[in-house]
Design a protein around this motif. Structure first.
Motif, short mmCIF file in Angstrom:
data_model
loop_
_atom_site.label_atom_id
_atom_site.label_comp_id
_atom_site.label_asym_id
_atom_site.label_seq_id
_atom_site.Cartn_x
_atom_site.Cartn_y
_atom_site.Cartn_z
N PRO A 202 57.84 32.72 32.51
CA PRO A 202 57.76 31.26 32.47
C PRO A 202 57.86 30.73 31.05
N ALA A 203 58.50 29.57 30.92
CA ALA A 203 58.65 28.96 29.60
C ALA A 203 57.31 28.61 28.98
N SER A 204 56.27 28.52 29.81
CA SER A 204 54.94 28.20 29.29
C SER A 204 54.44 29.24 28.30
N GLY A 205 55.08 30.43 28.29
CA GLY A 205 54.73 31.44 27.30
C GLY A 205 54.93 30.95 25.87
N LEU A 206 55.76 29.95 25.68
CA LEU A 206 55.95 29.39 24.34
C LEU A 206 54.66 28.79 23.79
N VAL A 207 53.82 28.29 24.69
CA VAL A 207 52.56 27.69 24.23
C VAL A 207 51.67 28.76 23.61
N ASP A 208 51.65 29.95 24.20
CA ASP A 208 50.86 31.04 23.62
C ASP A 208 51.36 31.39 22.22
N VAL A 209 52.68 31.35 22.04
CA VAL A 209 53.25 31.64 20.73
C VAL A 209 52.84 30.56 19.73
N LEU A 210 52.83 29.31 20.17
CA LEU A 210 52.39 28.22 19.30
C LEU A 210 50.91 28.35 18.94
N GLU A 211 50.11 28.80 19.89
CA GLU A 211 48.69 28.99 19.60
C GLU A 211 48.51 30.02 18.48
N ASP A 212 49.30 31.08 18.52
CA ASP A 212 49.25 32.07 17.43
C ASP A 212 49.66 31.44 16.11
N ARG A 213 50.67 30.58 16.16
CA ARG A 213 51.15 29.96 14.93
C ARG A 213 50.07 29.07 14.30
N LEU A 214 49.29 28.38 15.13
CA LEU A 214 48.18 27.59 14.59
C LEU A 214 47.21 28.47 13.81
N ALA A 215 46.90 29.64 14.38
CA ALA A 215 45.98 30.56 13.70
C ALA A 215 46.61 31.11 12.43
N GLU A 216 47.87 31.48 12.48
CA GLU A 216 48.55 32.03 11.31
C GLU A 216 48.57 31.05 10.16
N ARG A 217 48.73 29.79 10.47
CA ARG A 217 48.83 28.78 9.42
C ARG A 217 47.47 28.27 8.97
N GLY A 218 46.39 28.78 9.57
CA GLY A 218 45.05 28.38 9.14
C GLY A 218 44.65 26.99 9.53
N VAL A 219 45.21 26.48 10.61
CA VAL A 219 44.85 25.13 11.08
C VAL A 219 43.45 25.18 11.69
N THR A 220 42.59 24.28 11.26
CA THR A 220 41.23 24.19 11.78
C THR A 220 41.24 23.43 13.10
N LEU A 221 40.61 23.98 14.13
CA LEU A 221 40.54 23.34 15.43
C LEU A 221 39.16 22.74 15.64
N THR A 222 39.14 21.54 16.20
CA THR A 222 37.87 20.86 16.48
C THR A 222 38.04 19.96 17.69
N THR A 223 36.93 19.57 18.28
CA THR A 223 36.97 18.57 19.35
C THR A 223 36.32 17.27 18.90
N ASP A 224 35.95 17.20 17.64
CA ASP A 224 35.23 16.04 17.10
C ASP A 224 36.22 14.95 16.66
N PRO A 225 36.27 13.81 17.38
CA PRO A 225 37.20 12.75 16.98
C PRO A 225 36.87 12.16 15.61
N ALA A 226 35.65 12.37 15.14
CA ALA A 226 35.27 11.85 13.82
C ALA A 226 35.94 12.61 12.70
N ALA A 227 36.72 13.64 13.03
CA ALA A 227 37.40 14.42 11.99
C ALA A 227 38.44 13.59 11.24
N THR A 228 38.80 12.44 11.78
CA THR A 228 39.75 11.58 11.06
C THR A 228 39.10 10.91 9.86
N ALA A 229 37.78 10.81 9.86
CA ALA A 229 37.08 10.16 8.75
C ALA A 229 37.28 10.97 7.47
#
Length: 319
Positions: A202-229
């Motif tokens: 399934p093409a949805s496998g591309l999302v798993d590859v993107l998830e790895d790319r987020l980790a590789e690039r050191g992107v911080t993940l949060t659920t806090d909308p206040a992170a825009t402050a």
């Protein structure tokens, strides 16, 4: 460099996050309801425009072939679906529908290719502007239903209507320029993922590859909308849910181009340093269109923060 907060775990959001991190920014991605699951659900079995995916992987780190290979996947032309190449489609239509219908379809998609060249600068390869819309010469009220009715063969008419329905629209509420998607499919073909055994994946496998790319690039993940402050720049990719509607016959200011210009602008005029890229952006709602909208947001945010223009050259766009 600066700290950028990207709001929305969407195709546009992930595309902007990994691209911005790749060029040196400190990026936080705010997850939103649905997140990765919504992205997976939006991808079917095949892809009709792989170039934005390949460009995203190349510009954010390991190219697509290597990134997919880590997951035991490969991106290949789909051998099982209906033909998309011009000559193959012609002969298939001649056999199934007759030469007259085949000629009508060929001519329609030839015209759609001209439309594709006109709409590419409108939020896909460049920031949408009123001048660009005026230059494109888009028909103010012609819909895909109007296009379908020009075709005498019911099978061909339904192919046109299917372009709207695949996007959750009624054909009468979809701009005629959406026929450009027929040219995209013919030009770039239809693609699928396959595993190391050559079995469809399934093409949805591309999302798993993107998830790895987020980790590789050191992107911080949060659920806090206040992170825009306190962020130096914000890329908002939450979809406001805008849709197309059939233009009013009585208002000169309710045309399809008016609706296009009413969509969220790349730059927020009320808040310097805020940028928008979502399924409601002018480029379109398809996953590949969201990737391109995310790329435009990347260029604009990076230029805002550094003064540097990292947009691809015309030569690069022609590849």
């Amino acid at each position: 460099m600066g700290h950028v907060t990207v709001v929305g775990r969407t195709f546009a959001g992930v595309a902007a996050a990994v691209r911005l991190a790749r060029v040196g920014h400190d990026v936080t991605l705010v997850d939103t309801p649905g997140g990765a699951a919504a992205m997976r659900a939006a991808l079917g079995d095949t892809l009709d425009f792989p170039a934005p995916w390949r460009d995203l992987f190349k510009k954010s780190g390991r190219p697509a072939a290597g990134a997919l290979g880590l997951h035991g996947l490969d991106l290949v032309a789909d051998p099982d679906g209906p033909p998309t190449e011009r000559a193959a489609t012609w002969y298939a239509d001649v056999d199934a529908l007759g030469e007259s219908a085949a000629r009508a379809w060929r001519d329609l998609v030839d015209a759609a290719d001209d439309i594709w060249q006109a709409v590419r600068p409108l939020g896909l390869e460049a920031e949408l502007t009123p001048d660009a819309v005026a230059r494109a010469g888009l028909h103010p009220r012609r819909s895909l239903e109007d296009v379908a009715r020009t075709l005498d063969h019911p099978v061909l008419a339904e192919r046109v209507r299917a372009v709207a329905r695949a996007r959750g629209l009624e054909p009468a509420a979809a701009p005629a320029w959406f026929s450009s998607r027929l040219a995209v499919e013919r030009t770039f073909g239809r693609w699928r993922l396959q595993d190391v055994e050559g079995r469809p994946a399934p093409a949805s496998g591309l999302v798993d590859v993107l998830e790895d790319r987020l980790a590789e690039r050191g992107v911080t993940l949060t659920t806090d909308p206040a992170a825009t402050a306190g962020a130096d720049a914000v890329v908002d990719t939450v979809d406001p849910g805008m849709t197309w509607r059939r233009p009013s016959r009585w208002s000169r200011r309710d045309s399809f181009p008016d609706q296009l210009l009413a969509r969220p602008a790349l730059r927020d005029p009320r808040r310097p340093g805020w940028f928008h890229a979502s399924a409601s952006s002018p480029g379109g709602s398809e996953p590949w269109a969201q990737l391109l909208s995310g790329a435009l947001a990347t260029y604009a945010a990076h230029e805002f923060l550094t003064g540097d223009d990292i947009r691809p050259t015309n030569k690069a766009l022609a590849r």
